[in-house]
Each structure stands twice: as C-alpha cells, then as structure tokens.
Motif scaffolding. Sequence first.
Motif, short mmCIF file in Angstrom:
data_model
loop_
_atom_site.label_atom_id
_atom_site.label_comp_id
_atom_site.label_asym_id
_atom_site.label_seq_id
_atom_site.Cartn_x
_atom_site.Cartn_y
_atom_site.Cartn_z
N PRO A 332 0.82 -1.21 0.00
CA PRO A 332 0.00 0.00 0.00
C PRO A 332 0.86 1.26 0.00
O PRO A 332 1.87 1.35 0.69
CB PRO A 332 -0.81 -0.11 1.30
N ASP A 334 -1.09 4.54 -0.29
CA ASP A 334 -2.04 5.42 0.40
C ASP A 334 -3.39 4.75 0.34
O ASP A 334 -3.50 3.57 -0.01
CB ASP A 334 -2.04 6.83 -0.21
N ASP A 335 -4.44 5.49 0.64
CA ASP A 335 -5.78 4.89 0.66
C ASP A 335 -6.24 4.46 -0.73
O ASP A 335 -7.10 3.56 -0.84
CB ASP A 335 -6.79 5.89 1.23
N ARG A 347 -6.34 0.57 -5.83
CA ARG A 347 -6.79 -0.44 -4.87
C ARG A 347 -8.26 -0.77 -5.06
O ARG A 347 -8.69 -1.90 -4.78
CB ARG A 347 -6.53 0.06 -3.44
N ASP A 348 -9.04 0.18 -5.53
CA ASP A 348 -10.48 0.00 -5.71
C ASP A 348 -10.74 -0.68 -7.05
O ASP A 348 -10.36 -0.15 -8.10
CB ASP A 348 -11.16 1.36 -5.66
#
Length: 873
Positions: A332, A334-335, A347-348
Amino acid sequence: MTGSAADGDAAAPSAGRDAGAIRQALAATDAALAARFDSGEDVDRLLRARADAVDAQIRAAWRASVAAGAPLALFAVGGYGRGELFPQSDIDLLVLAEAEAQALYGDALARFFARLWDAGLPLGHAVRSAAQCAEAAAADITVLTAMLEARPLEADAAALHALQAAIAPARAWPAREFFLAKREELRLRHARYGDTADNLEPNLKEGPGGLRDVQTLRWMALRIVGTGDLESLVAIGQFGADELATLERERRTLSRLRFGLHLVAGRREERLRFDHQKRLAERLGHVDDADNLAVEQMMQGFYRSAALVLRIGERLLQRFEEQIEGEAPPLPLDDAFELRRGYLAARDPAWPRDAFEVFALFATWAAHDEVRGLHSRTARALAESLARVPAFQQAEPALRERFLALLRGPHPVHALERMARLGVLGRWIPAFARVSGRMQFDLFHVYTVDQHTLAVLRNLARFASGVADERFSIAHEVWPRLRKPELLLLAGLFHDIAKGRGGDHSELGAEDARIFCGTLGLSQADAALVEWLVRHHLLMSVTAQKQDIADPEVIHRFAARVADRERLDHLYLLTCADIAGTSPKLWNAWKDRLLADLYTATRLALRRGLEHPVAAAERAAETRDTARAMLRALGVADDEIDALYARMPETGFERGRPDQVAWQAASLRDVAPGETRVRVRALGGQGGAHAGALEVFVHSPDRDGLFAAIVATLDRLGLAIQQARVLDGPRGTIFDTFEVVPVDPRCPPAPQEVERGLEGALAGPLDRIRPARRALPRHLRHFRIAPQVGFDATANGRTLLSLVCTDRPGLLADVAQVIRDQALRVHDARIATFGERAEDVFQITDGRDRALDESQQQALRDALLACLDGEAA
C-alpha cells in the motif's frame, strides 16, 4: 514424413514446374493482388492469398523434385509459416529429415531449392533432423522463434509432432527464459530506433510499435500459454476484448502500410523512407488539404497506430510476467493506490469513478517516481474511462486546481509525459490531441509535434534539476530566477499546439494559451506572460541566428521587444529547450554561445535602461579595457598591447567579445608583416554536443578570392561554417573569424589539424583551391526549395545579399566561389540552416568596396541561380 526412402533419387520425377513458369505465375498473382490492394480489399485476405499462391508453386516444385514417399517433410516457417506473406517478404522453409535421408536425397533437395532460386523467390531454407532442430533452437532463440510457427506444406501429422517435440519447452527455452529473452530483445530493438516510433523514416516492421511488436506478443503467448491465437487470451482473462480489437485494428493498419510500401518500392523495404512516402500516401487514397499534406495524414495515422500497439503491448507484457512469476503481495502507498510487483495500481476494483481519481493517479505516480510503471489492470481501466476526463473548459474548478497542483508538484514533466502517452492530456486539452502524431514533411522537425513538445518539456526538466549541463552553459543559472516555473512549462506545452491549423501557429497558440490560463484561474499577469512566450517563442532564435547580435542596435531592438528581465529569463530557457528538442543534431556549441551572448547582452541593456542604449565607442572602450586585463594576465606589457591593438581593426573592438579580442591579439605577437597566421580554439566543451565546435581566426595580407579559398578549405576539412566575420585590418590585412562545427561529429578534426590545413592551403596560389564536388544526399532530393536571391542596401554602404535555397554539402563553398568569380568581396556572413533549408546572408561589395549596382546584382543573381540549378539538375 512424406514416405519411405526405398528408391532414393532414382524415383525422383523428371518433369515438373520450371523456374520460368513459377516466376510467370507469381508475377500474375502479384499483379492481381496489387489491383485488389488498390481497390481497398482487406489486407489479411491479400496476405493469405499470396501465401496460398506461393504454397501452390512450392508444392508443385517439391513434387517435381522429390520422389513421392521420400522420408522428408517440408514446412513453412517464420512469417511465411504464419500465413502472412507480403509482396517482397522472405520465404523461409524447413526440411525435416534424418541424417540418412539428408544424404540420400541431397541431389533432389538441391534441384528443389535451385528451381525456387531460379524463379527469383527470396528463399531462406534449412535442412535439419529433429535432433538438429532441438540443438539449433536451444542455441539460438531466433531459430526457435521461426520454428514456433511452422506450418506443414508437405508433411504428415507425425512429422509435425516430431518437430514440435524437438522444440518443446522441456528441450529448449522454457517459458520463463523465453519471455525474459524476448522482452530483452524487444527492449534492445526499441533502443536501436531511439525508443520512439516518431521517426521521420520509421521502420514498419522492426521499429517501436511496429509489426514485430505484435508478433513478439504472439510468440510469447505461444510459449507461455500454448497458443498464438490472441483471442484465446480473452477467454482466459489475459486480454480484454476491447484490447484485442484495438490491437488487431492497428495491426491491419500497419500491415496495409507495409503491403503498400512493398508495392511502391518494388523491392524488400521495411523503412518508410522519404523516397516512398508521397507515392504510398497517394496509393492509399490520401489527398492534400488546406491544413495537412496527404503524406502528413498518412504518417499521422502510422504514429497513432504505433502508439496504441506500444500501449497495449506494455499491458500484455506485464500480464505474461505475472503469469510466469506469480502475483506478489501488494504494497500500500495510500488509501487509493498500491504497488503490485513494483507497478502502480488502484486499490479499488471500480477505479476510476471520476476524473479527480484519474488526476490523483498521476499525482501519486509523480510522488513515487521510482515505480516501474502503471499496472496493466489499472492501465486498462484508465483507457476504458478516458471519456470521463472532460476538456478543461468543461471541468469543475476543483479539477482545474488539481491539474495546476500537478504542474507545481514533484516531477511535473514526468506527469505530463505520462498523461500524454496514456491519452489523458489529449482529453484534457483537445488541441493537444489534434497535434498528436502530426508530422511536418521536412528535415527540420524530426519528431511529431506532440513528441517535440514533450522533448521541450524534458529539456526544461533538465534545467530545473540544478545540475550544470555543458550543452547549455548558463541555463542552470537562469532557472532559479524563475518566479513560477509552472508558467514556463505551460508555455512549452502550448508553443506549437496550433501547428497544422493554417495561419501563424504562434498567434493561434497564444490565443489557446490565453484561454487555457484564464480558464484555470491564473492571474492576469501570469496568463499574459504565458501568452507572450507562446506568441514570441521564435523571437530569440531568429534574432540570434539571422541578425548580428554584436551590433548594439540589434540588442537594443531585441531588448525593447522583450521589455523586462522576467520575460527574458523565460524566453531564453524556452528557446534553448525548443531548438534542442527539434532535432538531436540541431543544438551545438555555436547556438549555445550565441543565445548565451544574446541573453547576457540583453540583460545588461535592460539593467542600464532602454533609454540609455550602448554607443559603439563606449562598447569598444569597454572591450579594449577588459581584453587588456586578460592580456596582462598572460604577461603582455601595456606598450606591447598598444602595438597589437594598432594592428587590429576598430570594428573588432566594437563587435568582438573581450576574450576573442585578447585571443586574437595574442596570436599576433610574433607575426611578421606579410605573414599569414591561423589560430583555432575549441568553441565549447570537449565532449557531448559541443565536441569539435571550433573558432577559427585567420590573419593574412588581403588577396582577391581569399574568403572563397578559406571557405573551400574548411569544407574540405569536414567543417560546416555557422558564422563568418570578415574584417579589414590596417595596412591591407584581413581579420576573418569563423565559427564552425564538424560535419561528422564522430570524427571532428583537431584544432592543430585545421591550423596546418589552412596555413598550408593559403601559402600557395588561391586559384588552385576549388570547392569539392559531392553527390546530393538521398534525403535532400525530396525537399527541393526554389532558390531565392535578394539584395538590400546596408547603412555602412555595402550590399546585403540574402540567399534561401536547399541546403547541401559544400553549398557555402560554392556560393563563395560564385562571389569570387564575380570579382566581389565578402565582409560579413551569417549562415543559418533549418533542416533542408539554408538561409544565408552576406555583406558584399565590389573590388573597390562599393555597393553593387543593378547590373552587378543581376549578374550575381544569374550566376548563383545557375550554380544552384546546375546542382539540382
């Protein structure tokens, strides 16, 4: 195999298809295929039809040469094995036979191959046993690659199975080793072509984004997945249906270009050379329009196809790598983003939901500039969501702020390059999309407009690094003076964005820049600066190369147009980046010093105020004093300096640089009256782009034809003159200065070699020194410019001769010889070359130093045109 070896050659048929019949049949086939090509038939059908026609002839020749039942198997391999045969492609064959059969049927095979050679087929062949195939494949991956696509011509299932077993991954090049080797092969092949498809004469087969890239993906699929049919990759989730459709569409586009190129060239030719571009564009149905030549339309289509092949190929290479190496745990960042095997990934799974997330991707990428690239799944998601990226005028203010943040953040040029390569920048700025892949059919612009723009931005990034670069002597000092560097990046982005629209691209681009900056909310002063830079981005280049920047009046006029130091700083850096980004060969030590001198002189003029222009006498006095200090440092006494100054022309102090005056004065210290002295020094650094650039000083008693003799000698020494200053000194002497660069930078002559060559040539009769004769280079034959000869009066009572024509080796030497034959004298010369276009200016007089009258001008014009027309003939 095709049968037993019981009867050997004794059973070979005596009759068969002779070479003449094969040649005649294939000629008729090729003529029919050419007509079908011109009617627009699908290129894959044409490739298959030609392969089928050659198959029939080869099978007939085989049966006429080799006995039925012989234990031999015949395969088509390589591109021919794939069933894609272009008009001039090689025809590669493999005969599979064990050692005993090779010996027994050697004469029959010789007859077979001789028939095909005599028919004029471009044949490549090998005769191997299964064990020899395995050995050759293990030793050479290119041999294995050719056999991967083997197609039986005269072979049964057992023979095909034997061949496949011989080259199976267990025996040669397992999937992982094959993939790594082929990926490295692709990397090296791209590097040979400068890692860009945007070349003036691209290679359709081997160049980046060419047909070989598509074939490489198929070969990898064969070894890794077990099938060369890319459609099967869709079924197993390795390839998107949209990606396959795009790749196949661009492959057909490239194949049609290659098929047509073979037709117009009439021989095997993979490079889309100038010799063939216009005829191919016409054959493909392109027509000139007001804004775009037919050849430019065709080339723009090629560049866009190649870019898409590269883009999709990168994704598939990643997927092959993942299949071989396996997925690694994500890291990872960041978000929103993470690293997968070093590649940046969203990531999404539903990314991106809007353009904000797209811009966030490039911001994260810039902040982690060390990542390997964009993950293939994220790259595909980005490609599928490009429609969500609005044009800047339709974007929300917050999204415009996000773009400005990219320009102000880390590695902004990298972010812009990536946005351009992945299609985002063209969506955000539609005008940029219109110049993507746009080429100009000349030799000055060696890149497409979009690639030139990115090259300019990369040069600006080098200036920003703070690291001194010898190619740009003061750029690293000027960059820190910029108040807002992003404004210069915007000027670089927009400076050529209006190319191809008709009209003045500088004016149209300035209007685009004004609208863009205003829409993004830049202040009025910042927007005005960007607009001014785009409108005047050629001003400094034209002033430096076409005017005498040693003239205080020229500096004053230029300073008046620039008006302030902030504009000057930005314009200097943009000009350097623009010239160096136009062609790798265009930037040299002479241009570096020319622009640095213009920058320094203009900055001084702005500091003292435009209401206080420098007078010639004041400048001469300053030059004398500064040069005197330099000479004193060399141990020269004041009385000797005064004596040396008395031997030098006053104009030299008004127009020369102090270091140049000191160097020339020191060169005269031991020169006797009537003696010729030649001195040469390096103009810039000793390496890189400045290697071989020289300043040549010639002091000699004046003689008719001296200038022409010097020019011809420098030409014979392999030096191209960039600037010449011819000054008359006291007591019938001349002070000539030439700034030169080597014609071939790989082997520049040494200063001592030039000194010896010039002194030796000028020691004898000048009449024997004539210009060298050279053939016109191939590429210049396609860019003929109608010669233009003009005359104007100068303020100092001379005649200004301007010449615009096609550049060629030895041009200046020939022009100087014509001037000499007309009994005229040259006092100054400025030499400017823009690709194939030469724009030279000379100050000339008659033998009595008077301006030319109309009859003398007409005689010179006629002689020059005759010289240039004779070369064209």
